[in-house]
Write a protein that holds these residues in place. Structure first.
Motif, PDB file in Angstrom:
ATOM      1  N   ILE A 221      12.624  10.911 -12.161  1.00  7.81           N
ATOM      2  CA  ILE A 221      11.344  10.452 -11.628  1.00  7.81           C
ATOM      3  C   ILE A 221      11.518   9.040 -11.073  1.00  7.81           C
ATOM      4  N   ILE A 222      11.113   8.850  -9.827  1.00  9.77           N
ATOM      5  CA  ILE A 222      11.221   7.540  -9.185  1.00  9.77           C
ATOM      6  C   ILE A 222       9.873   6.830  -9.284  1.00  9.77           C
ATOM      7  N   THR A 223       9.891   5.617  -9.787  1.00 12.91           N
ATOM      8  CA  THR A 223       8.663   4.827  -9.927  1.00 12.91           C
ATOM      9  C   THR A 223       8.750   3.595  -9.037  1.00 12.91           C
ATOM     10  N   ILE A 224       8.023   3.628  -7.950  1.00  3.98           N
ATOM     11  CA  ILE A 224       7.997   2.506  -7.004  1.00  3.98           C
ATOM     12  C   ILE A 224       6.614   2.421  -6.365  1.00  3.98           C
ATOM     13  N   PRO A 225       6.233   1.259  -5.874  1.00  5.45           N
ATOM     14  CA  PRO A 225       4.949   1.150  -5.161  1.00  5.45           C
ATOM     15  C   PRO A 225       4.999   1.921  -3.836  1.00  5.45           C
ATOM     16  N   PRO A 226       3.908   2.550  -3.440  1.00  2.00           N
ATOM     17  CA  PRO A 226       3.873   3.260  -2.148  1.00  2.00           C
ATOM     18  C   PRO A 226       4.237   2.360  -0.970  1.00  2.00           C
ATOM     19  N   PHE A 227       3.944   1.070  -1.097  1.00  4.11           N
ATOM     20  CA  PHE A 227       4.252   0.127  -0.020  1.00  4.11           C
ATOM     21  C   PHE A 227       5.741   0.128   0.310  1.00  4.11           C
ATOM     22  N   VAL A 228       6.574   0.337  -0.707  1.00  2.00           N
ATOM     23  CA  VAL A 228       8.026   0.352  -0.490  1.00  2.00           C
ATOM     24  C   VAL A 228       8.420   1.564   0.356  1.00  2.00           C
ATOM     25  N   LEU A 229       7.778   2.702   0.109  1.00  2.00           N
ATOM     26  CA  LEU A 229       8.079   3.899   0.902  1.00  2.00           C
ATOM     27  C   LEU A 229       7.661   3.713   2.354  1.00  2.00           C
ATOM     28  N   HIS A 230       6.509   3.088   2.556  1.00  2.00           N
ATOM     29  CA  HIS A 230       6.079   2.813   3.927  1.00  2.00           C
ATOM     30  C   HIS A 230       7.045   1.846   4.610  1.00  2.00           C
ATOM     31  N   SER A 231       7.504   0.870   3.857  1.00  2.00           N
ATOM     32  CA  SER A 231       8.472  -0.080   4.405  1.00  2.00           C
ATOM     33  C   SER A 231       9.770   0.626   4.773  1.00  2.00           C
ATOM     34  N   LEU A 232      10.167   1.591   3.958  1.00  2.00           N
ATOM     35  CA  LEU A 232      11.379   2.365   4.249  1.00  2.00           C
ATOM     36  C   LEU A 232      11.228   3.129   5.563  1.00  2.00           C
ATOM     37  N   ALA A 233      10.069   3.759   5.747  1.00  2.00           N
ATOM     38  CA  ALA A 233       9.829   4.519   6.983  1.00  2.00           C
ATOM     39  C   ALA A 233       9.850   3.605   8.205  1.00  2.00           C
ATOM     40  N   LEU A 234       9.199   2.462   8.094  1.00  2.00           N
ATOM     41  CA  LEU A 234       9.172   1.522   9.216  1.00  2.00           C
ATOM     42  C   LEU A 234      10.560   0.952   9.495  1.00  2.00           C
ATOM     43  N   SER A 235      11.320   0.707   8.444  1.00  2.00           N
ATOM     44  CA  SER A 235      12.673   0.166   8.617  1.00  2.00           C
ATOM     45  C   SER A 235      13.577   1.164   9.324  1.00  2.00           C
ATOM     46  N   ILE A 236      13.471   2.424   8.932  1.00  2.00           N
ATOM     47  CA  ILE A 236      14.302   3.456   9.565  1.00  2.00           C
ATOM     48  C   ILE A 236      13.952   3.592  11.043  1.00  2.00           C
TER      49      ILE A 236
ATOM     50  N   SER B   1      -9.334 -18.498  -4.487  1.00  2.00           N
ATOM     51  CA  SER B   1      -8.473 -17.860  -5.481  1.00  2.00           C
ATOM     52  C   SER B   1      -7.826 -16.611  -4.895  1.00  2.00           C
ATOM     53  N   MET B   2      -6.681 -16.256  -5.459  1.00  2.00           N
ATOM     54  CA  MET B   2      -5.989 -15.033  -5.054  1.00  2.00           C
ATOM     55  C   MET B   2      -5.872 -14.055  -6.215  1.00  2.00           C
ATOM     56  N   ASP B   3      -6.695 -14.242  -7.238  1.00  2.00           N
ATOM     57  CA  ASP B   3      -6.683 -13.328  -8.376  1.00  2.00           C
ATOM     58  C   ASP B   3      -7.403 -12.040  -7.989  1.00  2.00           C
ATOM     59  N   CYS B   4      -6.726 -10.929  -8.128  1.00  2.00           N
ATOM     60  CA  CYS B   4      -7.345  -9.652  -7.783  1.00  2.00           C
ATOM     61  C   CYS B   4      -6.594  -8.525  -8.468  1.00  2.00           C
ATOM     62  N   GLU B   5      -7.208  -7.361  -8.436  1.00  2.00           N
ATOM     63  CA  GLU B   5      -6.544  -6.146  -8.888  1.00  2.00           C
ATOM     64  C   GLU B   5      -5.829  -5.560  -7.679  1.00  2.00           C
ATOM     65  N   PRO B   6      -4.498  -5.555  -7.684  1.00  2.00           N
ATOM     66  CA  PRO B   6      -3.771  -5.078  -6.495  1.00  2.00           C
ATOM     67  C   PRO B   6      -4.188  -3.674  -6.089  1.00  2.00           C
ATOM     68  N   SER B   7      -4.187  -3.441  -4.812  1.00  2.00           N
ATOM     69  CA  SER B   7      -4.493  -2.112  -4.289  1.00  2.00           C
ATOM     70  C   SER B   7      -3.462  -1.108  -4.789  1.00  2.00           C
ATOM     71  N   VAL B   8      -3.851   0.165  -4.795  1.00  2.21           N
ATOM     72  CA  VAL B   8      -2.917   1.216  -5.222  1.00  2.21           C
ATOM     73  C   VAL B   8      -1.665   1.213  -4.347  1.00  2.21           C
ATOM     74  N   MET B   9      -1.787   0.655  -3.163  1.00  3.23           N
ATOM     75  CA  MET B   9      -0.643   0.578  -2.262  1.00  3.23           C
ATOM     76  C   MET B   9       0.479  -0.273  -2.853  1.00  3.23           C
TER      77      MET B   9
END
Length: 206
Positions: free
Chosen positions: A97-112, A65-73
């Motif tokens: 106020i910007i509401t987005i998952p932290p993963f998106v910010l990390h992706s932005l840094a890696l993309s840049i 199964s892949m049912d889980c509580e997603p990480s805060v990331m």
């Protein structure tokens, strides 16, 4: 890929002598495309458990199964942008106020990084080949050279990603600490237990 597309259709201004075929148009177009695609793709992935939950065996369901509580990331979080950006948002009647998952910010840094610094891995490889007066590192791919010719930028990116994950993403958890503690000798585990117990008692947690 997008750098190649932009360079092929719009490229006119040479970027660097080490790589005569690379152009500023391809560099800029590829960079912008990488950032946009990285942010959108990471946001899309956060919406589905298939991408953020590990596959584990569920005893209750008696199947994988892949049912889980997603990480805060991967869960939305609120961020307050700098004052200048907040003023722009307020001028446009948008929520400051910007509401987005932290993963998106990390992706932005890696993309840049991959857009701005990543190509220098290719420039270094081009200079290396010119120094040894060779056209390609290999000939396994007709018309494109060898594997190294296709992945010359990836070595720089792989190093950065490893450092980035270690520095900003990877955090300790009780499960990880326990797995490390189990590698200790029995007497060391007891010593760790007593030290932790004493620390918790001193802080009135126990």
């Amino acid at each position: 890929v997008m750098a190649y597309v932009f360079g092929f259709f719009f490229g006119k201004t040479p970027l660097i002598k080490l790589s005569p075929k690379k152009t500023w148009e391809g560099f800029i177009g590829g960079g912008i495309s990488t950032v946009i695609f990285g942010v959108l793709m990471s946001y899309f992935m956060c919406q589905y458990p298939y991408f953020v939950c590990p596959i584990e065996y569920s005893e209750s369901l008696e199947r994988m199964s892949m049912d889980c509580e997603p990480s805060v990331m991967f869960r939305p979080a609120e961020y307050t942008p700098p004052e200048t950006i907040r003023k722009v948002f307020m001028f446009l009647h948008l929520c400051p106020i910007i509401t987005i998952p932290p993963f998106v910010l990390h992706s932005l840094a890696l993309s840049i990084f991959s857009s701005v610094i990543g190509p220098f891995g290719g420039f270094f490889a081009s200079g290396f080949k010119r120094a040894f007066k060779i056209k390609d590192f290999g000939d396994i791919i007709p018309g494109h050279g060898g594997i190294m010719d296709r992945f010359d930028c990836q070595f720089l990116m792989a190093t950065f990603v490893n450092v980035y994950i270690t520095s900003f993403i990877r955090t300790d958890s009780p499960q990880k600490l326990l797995s490390q503690a189990l590698y200790l000798k029995p007497e060391q585990q007891l010593q760790l237990f007593h030290m932790l117990k004493e620390s918790l008692e001193n802080r009135n947690i126990l």
